[in-house]
Design a protein around this motif. Structure first.
Motif, PDB file in Angstrom:
ATOM      1  N   ASP A 174       0.847  -1.184   0.000  1.00  0.00           N
ATOM      2  CA  ASP A 174       0.000   0.000   0.000  1.00  0.00           C
ATOM      3  C   ASP A 174       0.892   1.246   0.000  1.00  0.00           C
ATOM      4  O   ASP A 174       1.640   1.477   0.955  1.00  0.00           O
ATOM      5  CB  ASP A 174      -0.893  -0.022   1.255  1.00  0.00           C
ATOM      6  N   PRO A 175       0.820   2.076  -1.037  1.00  0.00           N
ATOM      7  CA  PRO A 175       1.703   3.250  -1.102  1.00  0.00           C
ATOM      8  C   PRO A 175       1.413   4.292  -0.033  1.00  0.00           C
ATOM      9  O   PRO A 175       2.233   5.185   0.191  1.00  0.00           O
ATOM     10  CB  PRO A 175       1.449   3.806  -2.511  1.00  0.00           C
ATOM     11  N   ASP A 176       0.274   4.204   0.657  1.00  0.00           N
ATOM     12  CA  ASP A 176       0.006   5.105   1.778  1.00  0.00           C
ATOM     13  C   ASP A 176       0.832   4.743   3.001  1.00  0.00           C
ATOM     14  O   ASP A 176       0.936   5.542   3.942  1.00  0.00           O
ATOM     15  CB  ASP A 176      -1.482   5.083   2.142  1.00  0.00           C
ATOM     16  N   PHE A 177       1.407   3.533   3.003  1.00  0.00           N
ATOM     17  CA  PHE A 177       2.171   3.063   4.156  1.00  0.00           C
ATOM     18  C   PHE A 177       3.623   2.747   3.813  1.00  0.00           C
ATOM     19  O   PHE A 177       4.429   2.529   4.715  1.00  0.00           O
ATOM     20  CB  PHE A 177       1.520   1.802   4.740  1.00  0.00           C
ATOM     21  N   ALA A 178       3.958   2.670   2.546  1.00  0.00           N
ATOM     22  CA  ALA A 178       5.305   2.263   2.143  1.00  0.00           C
ATOM     23  C   ALA A 178       5.755   3.070   0.929  1.00  0.00           C
ATOM     24  O   ALA A 178       4.933   3.485   0.096  1.00  0.00           O
ATOM     25  CB  ALA A 178       5.335   0.771   1.816  1.00  0.00           C
TER      26      ALA A 178
END
Length: 546
Positions: A312-316
């Protein structure tokens, strides 16, 4: 080079379907008919796609449903641009990594209440319809509502998969009451009814997104999970939203191949193609050992990065641009031994500093094209079946890692790594092919093979999907497993004994037809505006146009 010259048309199941005003290709014939009906009534490609998807949730619950997630690529003819939607759900905010570990859990469960994440499909339908729909939203659910009440005949492959799901999920509360009300799975040709799902669809048709995420349906889901060891709440459901995302692409021999960025695995197909573009594939026998070897080794390299970086690009921090760059592909290509299979490969360093699904595609007279994929993940999903709603919740939460510092490690309110991916090809900025191939980790492999079949070997749209496929299993995974033995290679019928023998001599571990070779649907827009349609010969579905 035509397909007949490549392999004697052994896998050409039929000719392509042609249509001037509209086209639909789905994995179940009734869904294809419903999509065409919407197009004939003046509906958009998106109207047709939503109506077909809703019906598939009824007639093919083994692959999809309102308890699952959705992704889409849409060619917007008015804007002459491709847009993407990520309608995947997030993990419960009330469940932490520490709480999972306190329960002694070292790997996310395959099924059951802890594998459930927010179902995103309904919000996806509403988001897509608000932008691209032409017919009233309620009209899109009328066929599914009627078939749910009056019943539909269960088709062959779906009947087989239904029986397998009954074996796997019978223990979960409420499951058998919905999917085996007579005590057993329906057999091929049996009439199956799901009046509870009809009522759920009626509520969605009348109340839209809020009927599912904030009303009685949401309260029923949350209460049921709370009573059975789950953590999803009404607040988790109410706060869910889909996201418009920018599709990403790579050029491949004059075409632009498009995928969605992570949390899905679509860029793995782009990485495979980038690596293989450095070889003159058209000079190789498509069904010979040299091609199979190069393809398999490229897949191994791409999947190591998939295991290491996709999340998930919101977390990584997912280095998408670097992963699909030409320079990086060259670095990875140099690691391939042309004569020997690798037992293990490492993920790269792209400038970081440190299975079951339905796919469908539709197209309308105005030139809009939809590439849509939707899934509960493992067959019917988690097994968790809230009372009175007629559907099973997905088990996408299984795809989280529980390893510290992994980009895909579980966190509250996070989207898990996803396998389902729609695809699209453009040429010179114009739409060419909308396609997808369902089937878990097989999907990036099959996306790349379809592109290669079309571009390098000159197959037509049906031939490109029917041709014998390569499937490599055993790569490292985003959930933490590592490849140490080279994995295993499965080849469909169509590869000769001499090819198999040579591959074994090169160090590949062959297993006959092991795994899911996928399910393909596709629509091509020809230069004169006529659509060609193709449907998977390995599934129950069909393509149809008018």
């Amino acid at each position: 080079m035509g397909f007949d010259r490549v392999c004697g048309a052994e896998f050409a199941s039929r000719s392509m379907v042609l249509g001037r005003r509209g086209m639909a290709a789905t994995s179940q014939p009734l869904a294809t008919q419903v999509a065409l009906d919407m197009l004939r009534r003046g509906g958009s490609a998106m109207d047709a796609a939503i109506a077909a998807n809703a019906l598939l949730g009824l007639v093919e619950p083994t692959g999809c449903g309102v308890g699952g997630d959705l992704f889409a690529l849409v060619w917007d003819a008015s804007e002459k641009a491709l847009v993407g939607l990520n309608a995947s759900g997030r993990s419960p905010r009330g469940l932490s990594l520490e709480a999972l570990r306190e329960r002694g859990i070292t790997r996310m469960p395959e099924r059951g209440p802890l594998s459930v994440s927010v179902p995103g499909a309904v919000d996806g339908w509403c988001t897509l319809h608000s932008r691209f729909g032409r017919l009233p939203f309620a009209d899109l659910f009328a066929p599914a509502i009627e078939y749910g009440k009056s019943g539909f005949p269960v088709t062959q492959l779906i009947a087989h998969e239904w029986a397998e799901n009954i074996k796997a999920l019978a223990e979960f509360p409420g499951f058998l009451e919905v999917f085996a009300p007579g005590g057993a799975a329906p057999e091929e040709g049996d009439i199956f009814r799901n009046p509870a799902l009809s009522e759920t669809y009626r509520a969605i048709a009348d109340g839209g997104r809020d009927a599912f995420y904030t009303g009685d349906i949401a309260r029923t889901i949350a209460s049921y999970l709370n009573e059975n060891g789950g953590f999803l709440t009404v607040e988790d459901l109410a706060s869910h939203h889909s996201d418009w995302v920018q599709p990403v692409s790579t050029s491949y021999r004059g075409c632009e191949v498009w995928e969605l960025p992570p949390n899905g695995q679509g860029i793995a197909a782009l990485q495979i193609l980038n690596i293989l573009e450095g070889y003159e594939l058209a000079q190789l026998d498509r069904f010979g050992a040299d091609f199979v070897h190069l393809f398999t080794e490229a897949k191994k390299l791409a999947f190591e990065d998939r295991a290491r970086f996709y999340a998930d690009p919101d977390f990584a921090d997912v280095p998408v641009d670097a992963l699909i760059s030409r320079e990086y592909a060259g670095q990875r290509r140099s690691l391939i031994d042309p004569l020997r299979a690798a037992d293990r490969v490492a993920s790269g360093n792209p400038a970081l500093g440190r299975g079951d699904t339905v796919y469908l595609t539709t197209a309308d007279e105005q030139g809009n094209m939809v590439s849509l994929i939707q899934s509960n993940y493992r067959g019917m999903g988690s097994g968790m079946t809230p009372p009175g709603l007629g559907f099973c919740l997905q088990n996408r939460g299984e795809m989280f890692s529980l390893a510290d510092n992994h980009p895909n490690v579980y966190a509250p309110g996070k989207r898990p790594f996803h396998t389902i991916i729609p695809a699209f090809i453009t040429r010179g900025g114009r739409p060419w092919v909308s396609f997808g191939v369902m089937g878990g980790a097989a999907q990036p492999q099959m996306h790349a093979q379809v592109v290669i079949n079309l571009v390098d070997y000159g197959m037509n749209l049906q031939e490109a999907g029917d041709a014998a496929r390569i499937l490599h299993n055993g790569s490292s995974e985003p959930t933490g497993e590592l490849m140490a033995d080279g994995g295993s290679l499965s080849l469909e019928r169509g590869y000769s004994p001499s090819t198999r023998t040579r591959l074994a001599d090169m160090g590949h571990r062959l297993r006959y037809a092991r795994g899911d070779f996928g399910g393909y649907q596709a629509i091509m827009r020809n230069d004169n505006g006529v659509y060609s349609g193709a449907s998977e010969s390995r599934k129950d579905g069909c393509a149809a146009g008018y």
